[in-house]
Motif scaffolding. Sequence first.
Motif, PDB file in Angstrom:
ATOM      1  N   ARG A 136      49.831  31.742  52.647  1.00 31.52           N
ATOM      2  CA  ARG A 136      50.467  31.248  51.048  1.00 31.52           C
ATOM      3  C   ARG A 136      51.732  31.653  51.012  1.00 31.52           C
ATOM      4  NH1 ARG A 136      50.485  34.041  45.627  1.00 31.52           N
ATOM      5  NH2 ARG A 136      49.851  31.923  44.451  1.00 31.52           N
ATOM      6  N   ALA A 149      44.971  34.542  51.682  1.00 30.86           N
ATOM      7  CA  ALA A 149      44.130  34.747  49.844  1.00 30.86           C
ATOM      8  C   ALA A 149      43.191  33.866  49.951  1.00 30.86           C
ATOM      9  CB  ALA A 149      46.179  33.641  49.639  1.00 30.86           C
ATOM     10  N   GLU A 150      42.839  34.260  48.781  1.00 30.81           N
ATOM     11  CA  GLU A 150      41.455  33.770  48.087  1.00 30.81           C
ATOM     12  C   GLU A 150      41.894  34.015  46.009  1.00 30.81           C
ATOM     13  OE1 GLU A 150      37.649  35.599  48.812  1.00 30.81           O
ATOM     14  OE2 GLU A 150      38.406  34.846  51.227  1.00 30.81           O
ATOM     15  N   VAL A 151      41.755  32.537  45.568  1.00 29.17           N
ATOM     16  CA  VAL A 151      42.349  32.156  44.266  1.00 29.17           C
ATOM     17  C   VAL A 151      40.953  31.474  43.747  1.00 29.17           C
ATOM     18  CG1 VAL A 151      43.137  31.436  42.842  1.00 29.17           C
ATOM     19  CG2 VAL A 151      44.669  32.439  44.546  1.00 29.17           C
ATOM     20  N   LEU A 175      41.292  33.864  35.830  1.00 26.09           N
ATOM     21  CA  LEU A 175      41.735  33.619  37.683  1.00 26.09           C
ATOM     22  C   LEU A 175      41.740  35.150  38.014  1.00 26.09           C
ATOM     23  CD1 LEU A 175      45.102  31.731  37.570  1.00 26.09           C
ATOM     24  CD2 LEU A 175      43.291  30.836  38.304  1.00 26.09           C
ATOM     25  N   SER A 177      42.010  36.972  41.707  1.00 28.52           N
ATOM     26  CA  SER A 177      43.070  36.298  43.273  1.00 28.52           C
ATOM     27  C   SER A 177      42.826  37.609  44.002  1.00 28.52           C
ATOM     28  CB  SER A 177      44.577  36.238  43.258  1.00 28.52           C
ATOM     29  OG  SER A 177      45.573  37.210  42.060  1.00 28.52           O
ATOM     30  N   GLU A 178      42.376  37.044  45.101  1.00 28.93           N
ATOM     31  CA  GLU A 178      43.339  38.448  46.451  1.00 28.93           C
ATOM     32  C   GLU A 178      43.843  38.401  47.310  1.00 28.93           C
ATOM     33  OE1 GLU A 178      40.021  41.045  48.529  1.00 28.93           O
ATOM     34  OE2 GLU A 178      39.303  39.249  47.667  1.00 28.93           O
ATOM     35  N   ASP A 185      44.879  42.270  44.391  1.00 30.23           N
ATOM     36  CA  ASP A 185      45.790  41.118  43.678  1.00 30.23           C
ATOM     37  C   ASP A 185      47.141  40.434  44.061  1.00 30.23           C
ATOM     38  OD1 ASP A 185      43.253  41.196  42.144  1.00 30.23           O
ATOM     39  OD2 ASP A 185      44.523  41.801  40.193  1.00 30.23           O
ATOM     40  N   LEU A 186      47.191  38.937  44.185  1.00 30.14           N
ATOM     41  CA  LEU A 186      47.911  38.212  44.583  1.00 30.14           C
ATOM     42  C   LEU A 186      49.553  38.930  42.968  1.00 30.14           C
ATOM     43  CD1 LEU A 186      46.929  34.926  45.517  1.00 30.14           C
ATOM     44  CD2 LEU A 186      47.494  36.904  46.833  1.00 30.14           C
ATOM     45  N   VAL A 189      50.226  35.794  39.664  1.00 29.88           N
ATOM     46  CA  VAL A 189      49.209  35.416  39.064  1.00 29.88           C
ATOM     47  C   VAL A 189      48.123  35.592  37.497  1.00 29.88           C
ATOM     48  CG1 VAL A 189      47.012  34.484  39.908  1.00 29.88           C
ATOM     49  CG2 VAL A 189      48.422  34.518  41.729  1.00 29.88           C
TER      50      VAL A 189
END
Length: 243
Positions: A136, A149-151, A175, A177-178, A185-186, A189
């Motif tokens: 990402r 990454a995951e959202v 949201l 995110s990770e 968290d990202l 975001v």
Amino acid sequence: AGGIEGTRDAIGIDSILFPTVLERDFDSTLAIFGEVAAPLGPATIEVGSRLSEFRSYGREWSGKGAVRAEFGAIDADLGVSTGFKAPSLYSLYAPGFGNRALRPEESVQVEGGARYAPDAASVLSVRAFENRIRNRFGFGATYLNTARAEVRGVEFEASRRLPRGFRTFVHATYLASEDVATGRDLPDVPRWKIGTKLQYDPSAGHSLTFSALWKSSRTATLFGGATERLPSFVRLDFGSRHA
């Protein structure tokens, strides 16, 4: 349906402080894409594909598939799609923070939703999605990749047409995110986004809109790679359109 698309991006960066010798000053992409839909009982199956030829990254496939169905006043859908995004020339070669080792971003997204229209003036909808991303794009001391990454998120929206040319819209997005490697968290975001809009259409081709958008606090990446917790904020907009 289908088509052919070609793009060409060029860049020129050079200065006394940051003299830059570019490995390449332009990039090009040629893509062919298509989509078909076919009925299957009470549902409709949609399948699409895109073949892109990148000058710098070679040949890449992406695709999507979805099933849609109607149940009276409710429209529902479920789909999966893949994506491939090449880094921009600016993120590769920007003086001071470009990263020539930046890798393309690849993703797989699963999403589903439903839309309910109880009458001709009202619409309610909800949509949930999960996006898993490899490499990402992000920003630290330079442009960088987050390896995995995951959202995940849920979106709600409602609109209603009022008398005398008015319409109202309300939407909310949650949201989660990770960064899979760190469990954090990202950055950049927000957890929540909530907004509303009032639109007035006095006549065909003319409209006035007032909107408000609230975003929750979030971690932001500053120049140089430092991070800072930014507070929540509200943005107000007023616009008009005359055709």
